[in-house]
Design a protein around this motif. Structure first.
Motif, mmCIF file in Angstrom:
data_model
loop_
_atom_site.group_PDB
_atom_site.id
_atom_site.type_symbol
_atom_site.label_atom_id
_atom_site.label_comp_id
_atom_site.label_asym_id
_atom_site.label_seq_id
_atom_site.Cartn_x
_atom_site.Cartn_y
_atom_site.Cartn_z
ATOM 1 N N LEU A 1 0.934 -1.096 0.106
ATOM 2 C CA LEU A 1 0.060 -0.168 -0.151
ATOM 3 C C LEU A 1 0.873 1.150 -0.029
ATOM 4 C CD1 LEU A 1 -2.790 -0.997 2.556
ATOM 5 C CD2 LEU A 1 -3.180 -0.922 0.117
ATOM 6 N N ARG A 2 1.773 1.119 0.612
ATOM 7 C CA ARG A 2 2.932 2.301 0.879
ATOM 8 C C ARG A 2 3.429 2.576 -0.632
ATOM 9 N NH1 ARG A 2 5.685 0.629 4.520
ATOM 10 N NH2 ARG A 2 7.567 -0.233 3.540
ATOM 11 N N ASP A 3 3.872 1.403 -1.316
ATOM 12 C CA ASP A 3 4.461 1.632 -2.492
ATOM 13 C C ASP A 3 3.580 2.071 -3.562
ATOM 14 O OD1 ASP A 3 6.712 0.567 -1.714
ATOM 15 O OD2 ASP A 3 6.426 -1.440 -2.152
ATOM 16 N N LEU A 4 2.247 1.714 -3.690
ATOM 17 C CA LEU A 4 1.320 2.167 -4.407
ATOM 18 C C LEU A 4 1.095 3.748 -4.206
ATOM 19 C CD1 LEU A 4 -1.456 -0.583 -4.312
ATOM 20 C CD2 LEU A 4 -0.046 0.045 -6.151
ATOM 21 N N LYS A 5 1.143 4.044 -2.890
ATOM 22 C CA LYS A 5 0.926 5.361 -2.798
ATOM 23 C C LYS A 5 2.069 6.395 -3.307
ATOM 24 C CE LYS A 5 0.309 8.742 1.071
ATOM 25 N NZ LYS A 5 -0.163 9.220 2.359
ATOM 26 N N GLU A 6 3.293 5.749 -3.029
ATOM 27 C CA GLU A 6 4.472 6.497 -3.813
ATOM 28 C C GLU A 6 4.393 6.752 -5.156
ATOM 29 O OE1 GLU A 6 7.726 4.532 -1.953
ATOM 30 O OE2 GLU A 6 7.458 5.277 0.010
ATOM 31 N N GLN A 7 4.042 5.507 -5.732
ATOM 32 C CA GLN A 7 3.905 5.512 -7.323
ATOM 33 C C GLN A 7 2.611 6.319 -7.874
ATOM 34 O OE1 GLN A 7 6.069 3.995 -9.381
ATOM 35 N NE2 GLN A 7 7.739 3.364 -7.569
ATOM 36 N N ILE A 8 1.462 6.357 -7.300
ATOM 37 C CA ILE A 8 0.267 7.026 -7.722
ATOM 38 C C ILE A 8 -0.086 8.083 -7.518
ATOM 39 C CG2 ILE A 8 -2.096 6.405 -8.178
ATOM 40 C CD1 ILE A 8 -1.619 3.510 -7.847
ATOM 41 N N ALA A 9 0.206 8.441 -6.109
ATOM 42 C CA ALA A 9 -0.269 9.686 -5.461
ATOM 43 C C ALA A 9 0.164 10.940 -6.388
ATOM 44 C CB ALA A 9 0.155 9.886 -4.157
ATOM 45 N N PRO A 10 1.633 11.008 -6.766
ATOM 46 C CA PRO A 10 2.095 12.263 -7.397
ATOM 47 C C PRO A 10 1.451 12.516 -8.695
ATOM 48 C CG PRO A 10 4.065 10.774 -6.725
ATOM 49 C CD PRO A 10 2.817 9.914 -6.318
ATOM 50 N N PHE A 11 1.187 11.535 -9.516
ATOM 51 C CA PHE A 11 0.272 11.464 -10.878
ATOM 52 C C PHE A 11 -1.079 11.877 -10.504
ATOM 53 C CE2 PHE A 11 3.491 8.360 -11.825
ATOM 54 C CZ PHE A 11 4.189 8.898 -12.875
ATOM 55 N N VAL A 12 -1.812 11.552 -9.375
ATOM 56 C CA VAL A 12 -3.013 12.104 -9.109
ATOM 57 C C VAL A 12 -3.100 13.695 -8.808
ATOM 58 C CG1 VAL A 12 -5.030 11.750 -7.389
ATOM 59 C CG2 VAL A 12 -3.950 9.825 -8.622
ATOM 60 N N GLY A 13 -1.910 13.912 -8.077
ATOM 61 C CA GLY A 13 -2.001 15.249 -7.347
ATOM 62 C C GLY A 13 -1.642 16.139 -8.642
ATOM 63 N N LYS A 14 -1.477 15.871 -9.733
ATOM 64 C CA LYS A 14 -0.897 16.780 -10.961
ATOM 65 C C LYS A 14 -2.161 17.048 -11.531
ATOM 66 C CE LYS A 14 3.738 15.630 -11.491
ATOM 67 N NZ LYS A 14 4.769 14.815 -12.376
ATOM 68 N N LEU A 15 -3.715 16.389 -11.307
ATOM 69 C CA LEU A 15 -4.866 16.406 -12.168
ATOM 70 C C LEU A 15 -5.344 17.771 -11.767
ATOM 71 C CD1 LEU A 15 -6.458 12.959 -11.686
ATOM 72 C CD2 LEU A 15 -5.603 13.700 -13.893
ATOM 73 N N PRO A 16 -5.904 18.543 -12.740
ATOM 74 C CA PRO A 16 -6.556 19.684 -12.259
ATOM 75 C C PRO A 16 -7.591 19.400 -11.163
ATOM 76 C CG PRO A 16 -6.258 19.338 -14.612
ATOM 77 C CD PRO A 16 -5.837 18.055 -14.014
ATOM 78 N N ALA A 17 -8.267 20.226 -10.604
ATOM 79 C CA ALA A 17 -9.096 20.094 -9.489
ATOM 80 C C ALA A 17 -10.413 19.820 -10.102
ATOM 81 C CB ALA A 17 -9.152 21.468 -8.490
ATOM 82 N N GLU A 18 -10.844 20.336 -11.206
ATOM 83 C CA GLU A 18 -12.052 19.910 -11.939
ATOM 84 C C GLU A 18 -12.181 18.448 -12.285
ATOM 85 O OE1 GLU A 18 -12.905 22.809 -15.001
ATOM 86 O OE2 GLU A 18 -13.383 24.359 -13.716
ATOM 87 N N ALA A 19 -10.830 17.983 -12.969
ATOM 88 C CA ALA A 19 -10.966 16.682 -13.300
ATOM 89 C C ALA A 19 -11.042 15.695 -11.873
ATOM 90 C CB ALA A 19 -9.591 16.375 -14.172
ATOM 91 N N ARG A 20 -10.421 16.168 -10.890
ATOM 92 C CA ARG A 20 -10.754 15.384 -9.450
ATOM 93 C C ARG A 20 -12.143 15.202 -9.481
ATOM 94 N NH1 ARG A 20 -5.694 17.992 -8.400
ATOM 95 N NH2 ARG A 20 -6.967 19.058 -6.731
ATOM 96 N N ASP A 21 -12.742 16.494 -9.329
ATOM 97 C CA ASP A 21 -14.100 16.605 -8.955
ATOM 98 C C ASP A 21 -14.970 15.840 -9.624
ATOM 99 O OD1 ASP A 21 -13.120 18.125 -6.812
ATOM 100 O OD2 ASP A 21 -13.650 20.012 -7.819
ATOM 101 N N ALA A 22 -14.813 15.726 -10.882
ATOM 102 C CA ALA A 22 -15.847 15.101 -11.960
ATOM 103 C C ALA A 22 -15.197 13.704 -12.081
ATOM 104 C CB ALA A 22 -15.522 15.826 -13.297
ATOM 105 N N ALA A 23 -14.241 13.062 -11.531
ATOM 106 C CA ALA A 23 -13.907 11.747 -11.790
ATOM 107 C C ALA A 23 -15.200 10.658 -11.537
ATOM 108 C CB ALA A 23 -12.513 11.407 -10.992
#
Length: 420
Positions: free
Chosen positions: A365-387
């Motif tokens: 779970l820690r590895d997944l967070k390190e790998q995925i969280a940075p990419f998700v964090g780059k999504l625009p706020a509108e894209a995150r809200d509408a996902a």
């Protein structure tokens, strides 16, 4: 009191883009890009054709600050059409076009009355014995109960309250200008023209309290006909409410059953038939934007999951084959299951069991967070809200245990999939 009709509209969101239609091409692309404008043009045309005495717009005419003056110029031109026909318009601001958000402005034709934002105002139409009461939003996040300060009803007049509100406790909507249905009833008005909730709904008939809904559906959560309300008044009472459907792109959720289907080819046939049926039942001559949900118990469950990209491409090809501006597939979701009598392979069952335990593996779970969280964090706020994808939603929420669980069917598909 003379008989008359008026049009109640709201939530036009001029120049707001439709979501989920990326990749559309052909002549339909211009229709999609200009859908809110074309729907508003159709609204003005119907208002004139129906010989309405006036038009009410209950907030969110715009979708935020204009990119340039073209949005405002378009609105002025449409109001000019009403002026030529002798039809006045009464407008309030909502949360999307609050006074603080619209930094540009243009002089409007003299048939347009915009209600103030500091306090409610009453505007009377003497020849019709009509009194309209309204107040717009000064700030987007208006949390005050605006209705509470609306003036008392004008005696002997047909009283209309114009309000942009989330009421109180409507699920999935921010509580802008909250109030209760009882508070609206107690004002003594004959009709409440409400905006903000995009689904058309008649909340009360004594008096009439009505959400007209938005003029054009903008995404898959806004399926079905969209437009405005044509209200008929005789002897000081509402005698009829008629929906005016002016949308130019219509959204539909299309469920395709594939029970017993054994191949991808057979599934494609079922999807094609589902699209054709949806166009016939729901489109009403408009471009139909479909979300396909493939459901049922089938021995091809794993194969279909593995072939998702192919199925989506074939579905879009089926839609395109119906002609220009007929249908478009926004998304395809596979929600099938294997037959109930399926006996799992022992080795596969063990592998999937290990995947189930993986959600408890803190190191993973820690590895997944390190790998995925940075990419998700780059999504625009509108894209995150509408996902809407459950997988993407889990990643955005950093629920990596749920992400693993949601990935299990796809892992199974890759392990068991074969060409259908």
């Amino acid at each position: 009191m003379p008989a008359f009709r008026f049009v109640h509209a709201a939530d036009v969101h001029l120049d707001s883009p439709l979501r989920g239609l990326a990749g559309q091409d052909g002549s339909a692309i211009e229709l999609i890009r200009s859908a809110t404008r074309k729907a508003f043009e159709a609204l003005i045309t119907r208002t004139i054709e129906e010989r309405a005495a006036f038009l009410v717009i209950a907030g969110d005419l715009y979708d935020g600050d204009w990119r340039d003056y073209q949005t405002g110029l378009f609105f002025v031109r449409q109001m000019g059409r009403l002026r030529e026909a002798g039809v006045p318009a009464y407008v309030i601001y909502g949360n999307h076009d609050a006074q603080s958000k619209i930094t540009r402005s243009l002089t409007l034709p003299d048939n347009v009355h915009v209600f103030p934002t500091r306090s409610p105002e009453t505007c009377q139409i003497a020849e019709l014995d009509v009194a309209l009461h309204g107040q717009g939003f000064k700030e987007r996040d208006t949390s005050d109960n605006l209705a509470r300060k609306y003036p008392t009803a004008v005696p002997g007049a047909f009283n209309i309250g114009i309000l942009h509100t989330g009421l109180a406790g409507i699920e999935g909507h921010a509580p802008y200008a909250p109030c209760t249905l009882d508070e609206l009833r107690q004002k003594g008005y004959d009709y409440w023209a409400l905006g903000h909730i995009h689904k058309p709904e008649i909340l009360s008939t004594n008096p009439h309290v009505v959400f007209s809904g938005n003029v054009q559906g903008r995404h898959i959560r806004e399926t079905g006909p969209r437009g405005a309300m044509l209200v008929a008044v005789e002897d000081g009472a509402v005698t009829a409410l008629e929906p005016l459907h002016v949308d130019v792109v219509r959204w539909a959720l299309v469920e395709v059953g594939v029970d017993g289907v054994e191949t991808v080819s057979d599934a494609n046939d079922s999807i094609r038939a589902g699209i054709e049926r949806a166009v016939e039942e729901f489109a009403d001559g408009r471009l139909l934007a479909c979300r396909i949900e493939v459901v049922g118990r089938t021995p091809a469950h794993g194969t279909l999951l593995a072939a998702h990209e192919d199925l989506l491409a074939e579905a879009r090809a089926s839609a395109a084959g119906l002609g220009d501006e007929v249908a478009w597939v926004e998304k395809l979701i596979i929600d099938t299951a294997p037959p109930t009598n399926t006996v799992p392979d022992p080795a596969l069952a063990e592998t999937l069991g290990e995947l189930g335990l993986a959600r408890q593996d803190t190191a993973l779970l820690r590895d997944l967070k390190e790998q995925i969280a940075p990419f998700v964090g780059k999504l625009p706020a509108e894209a995150r809200d509408a996902a809407e994808s459950p997988l993407l939603r889990a990643a955005i929420d950093h629920d990596f245990g749920e992400l693993i669980e949601l990935a299990r069917p796809y892992a199974m598909a890759r392990l068991t999939g074969h060409e259908g």
